[in-house]
Design a protein around this motif. Structure first.
Motif, PDB file in Angstrom:
ATOM      1  N   CYS A  41       0.845  -1.201   0.000  1.00 44.08           N
ATOM      2  CA  CYS A  41       0.000   0.000   0.000  1.00 44.08           C
ATOM      3  C   CYS A  41       0.876   1.245   0.000  1.00 44.08           C
ATOM      4  O   CYS A  41       1.711   1.407   0.887  1.00 44.08           O
ATOM      5  N   ILE A  42       0.673   2.097  -0.986  1.00 43.26           N
ATOM      6  CA  ILE A  42       1.330   3.401  -1.039  1.00 43.26           C
ATOM      7  C   ILE A  42       0.254   4.423  -0.707  1.00 43.26           C
ATOM      8  O   ILE A  42      -0.716   4.563  -1.435  1.00 43.26           O
ATOM      9  N   VAL A  43       0.416   5.130   0.419  1.00 45.07           N
ATOM     10  CA  VAL A  43      -0.641   5.986   0.946  1.00 45.07           C
ATOM     11  C   VAL A  43      -0.154   7.432   1.029  1.00 45.07           C
ATOM     12  O   VAL A  43       0.950   7.689   1.505  1.00 45.07           O
ATOM     13  N   ASP A  44      -0.985   8.357   0.572  1.00 45.36           N
ATOM     14  CA  ASP A  44      -0.716   9.781   0.732  1.00 45.36           C
ATOM     15  C   ASP A  44      -1.177  10.181   2.137  1.00 45.36           C
ATOM     16  O   ASP A  44      -2.371  10.341   2.384  1.00 45.36           O
ATOM     17  N   PHE A  48      -4.895  11.045   3.737  1.00 39.74           N
ATOM     18  CA  PHE A  48      -5.502   9.928   4.473  1.00 39.74           C
ATOM     19  C   PHE A  48      -4.496   9.443   5.498  1.00 39.74           C
ATOM     20  O   PHE A  48      -3.462   8.879   5.135  1.00 39.74           O
ATOM     21  N   SER A  49      -4.784   9.633   6.767  1.00 41.63           N
ATOM     22  CA  SER A  49      -3.763   9.378   7.783  1.00 41.63           C
ATOM     23  C   SER A  49      -3.928   8.060   8.540  1.00 41.63           C
ATOM     24  O   SER A  49      -2.993   7.619   9.196  1.00 41.63           O
ATOM     25  N   ASP A  50      -5.081   7.413   8.459  1.00 42.13           N
ATOM     26  CA  ASP A  50      -5.322   6.211   9.255  1.00 42.13           C
ATOM     27  C   ASP A  50      -4.871   4.965   8.496  1.00 42.13           C
ATOM     28  O   ASP A  50      -5.686   4.260   7.895  1.00 42.13           O
ATOM     29  N   THR A  51      -3.582   4.682   8.528  1.00 41.34           N
ATOM     30  CA  THR A  51      -3.052   3.546   7.774  1.00 41.34           C
ATOM     31  C   THR A  51      -3.361   2.207   8.432  1.00 41.34           C
ATOM     32  O   THR A  51      -3.234   1.168   7.782  1.00 41.34           O
ATOM     33  N   LYS A  74       4.555  11.954   2.675  1.00 42.61           N
ATOM     34  CA  LYS A  74       4.224  13.271   3.212  1.00 42.61           C
ATOM     35  C   LYS A  74       5.036  14.297   2.438  1.00 42.61           C
ATOM     36  O   LYS A  74       6.211  14.081   2.170  1.00 42.61           O
ATOM     37  N   LYS A  75       4.393  15.381   2.070  1.00 41.04           N
ATOM     38  CA  LYS A  75       5.102  16.419   1.324  1.00 41.04           C
ATOM     39  C   LYS A  75       6.286  16.939   2.136  1.00 41.04           C
ATOM     40  O   LYS A  75       7.375  17.082   1.608  1.00 41.04           O
ATOM     41  N   PHE A  76       6.067  17.187   3.418  1.00 38.94           N
ATOM     42  CA  PHE A  76       7.136  17.598   4.324  1.00 38.94           C
ATOM     43  C   PHE A  76       7.037  16.755   5.587  1.00 38.94           C
ATOM     44  O   PHE A  76       5.952  16.539   6.097  1.00 38.94           O
ATOM     45  N   ASN A 117      -2.608   1.835  -4.627  1.00 39.55           N
ATOM     46  CA  ASN A 117      -2.115   3.210  -4.723  1.00 39.55           C
ATOM     47  C   ASN A 117      -3.187   4.125  -4.150  1.00 39.55           C
ATOM     48  O   ASN A 117      -4.083   4.576  -4.858  1.00 39.55           O
ATOM     49  N   TYR A 118      -3.100   4.380  -2.860  1.00 37.95           N
ATOM     50  CA  TYR A 118      -4.137   5.133  -2.168  1.00 37.95           C
ATOM     51  C   TYR A 118      -3.772   6.612  -2.139  1.00 37.95           C
ATOM     52  O   TYR A 118      -3.451   7.176  -1.095  1.00 37.95           O
ATOM     53  N   TYR A 119      -3.839   7.231  -3.310  1.00 38.94           N
ATOM     54  CA  TYR A 119      -3.590   8.655  -3.428  1.00 38.94           C
ATOM     55  C   TYR A 119      -4.330   9.191  -4.641  1.00 38.94           C
ATOM     56  O   TYR A 119      -4.589   8.456  -5.599  1.00 38.94           O
ATOM     57  N   THR A 120      -4.699  10.468  -4.566  1.00 39.47           N
ATOM     58  CA  THR A 120      -5.411  11.103  -5.681  1.00 39.47           C
ATOM     59  C   THR A 120      -4.669  12.304  -6.236  1.00 39.47           C
ATOM     60  O   THR A 120      -5.026  12.799  -7.300  1.00 39.47           O
ATOM     61  N   ASP A 121      -3.658  12.783  -5.531  1.00 32.87           N
ATOM     62  CA  ASP A 121      -2.884  13.926  -6.014  1.00 32.87           C
ATOM     63  C   ASP A 121      -1.750  13.448  -6.900  1.00 32.87           C
ATOM     64  O   ASP A 121      -1.184  12.379  -6.695  1.00 32.87           O
ATOM     65  N   ASP A 122      -1.406  14.281  -7.860  1.00 32.74           N
ATOM     66  CA  ASP A 122      -0.390  13.931  -8.840  1.00 32.74           C
ATOM     67  C   ASP A 122       0.991  14.361  -8.336  1.00 32.74           C
ATOM     68  O   ASP A 122       1.492  15.414  -8.695  1.00 32.74           O
ATOM     69  N   HIS A 123       1.601  13.536  -7.471  1.00 31.78           N
ATOM     70  CA  HIS A 123       2.931  13.818  -6.951  1.00 31.78           C
ATOM     71  C   HIS A 123       3.949  12.927  -7.656  1.00 31.78           C
ATOM     72  O   HIS A 123       3.717  11.735  -7.859  1.00 31.78           O
TER      73      HIS A 123
END
Length: 178
Positions: A41-44, A48-51, A74-76, A117-123
């Motif tokens: 699982c790759i999580v943003d 979404f913080s509850d892994t 995490k971005k930072f 791939n649990y993310y919706t932003d294009d990072h």
């Protein structure tokens, strides 16, 4: 300061070039057995913080307790702060699309039957992790590039129960789980 910003910008340019090259080449697939035994699982973590919810797949799919591996983006983040989930960020981007993070290297050194791939932003780093991870089936959201995922679910990222229900439904249709 200026040189550091320029260096980071050049690293992102080389990372984008690496993504284009990885998309042209076939994606790496894991073993060819016909059931889900391992899940990555790759999580943003910014969205979404509850892994801990991902560990529910162990009981849902009748898996071994250590068959679910999670890594968060995490971005930072502060490397001195404790996180329950292994974390990587934009600071971990190296030259030519390499990710210089020990957690990330360990994550994509394994083979997975299912990659979520649990993310919706294009990072950039999230896409690089997806492309470098060896997985037989990749599952993600509709907001991300269609070339990254084999199965695309059009559900909200905030509602994990709907995501889990839909994923289970499609994996049963594909005869990946019973």
């Amino acid at each position: 300061m200026f040189l550091k910003a320029l260096q980071q910008k050049l690293k992102f340019k080389s990372g984008e070039k690496a993504i284009k090259q990885l998309l042209v080449s076939p994606l790496q697939h894991a073993r060819t057995n016909k059931s889900v035994a391992t899940i990555g699982c790759i999580v943003d973590l910014d969205k979404f913080s509850d892994t801990n919810l991902f560990y529910e797949f162990v009981s849902e799919f009748s898996l071994r307790p250590n068959s679910v591996k999670i890594i968060g983006y995490k971005k930072f983040y502060d490397k001195n702060s404790p996180y329950a989930t292994p974390v990587f960020s934009d600071k971990d981007l190296g030259w030519k699309g390499n990710i210089e993070n020990s957690y990330a290297l360990e994550f994509f050194s394994r083979d997975y039957d299912l990659l979520i791939n649990y993310y919706t932003d294009d990072h950039l780093l999230l896409k690089l992790m997806t492309l470098k991870t060896k997985a037989r089936i990749r599952v993600g959201f509709a907001e991300i590039d269609d070339n990254l995922n084999d199965l695309i679910l059009n559900v909200p990222i905030s509602n994990f129960d709907i995501f889990k229900k839909e994923l289970k439904k499609y994996l049963k249709i594909f005869k990946e789980i019973e």
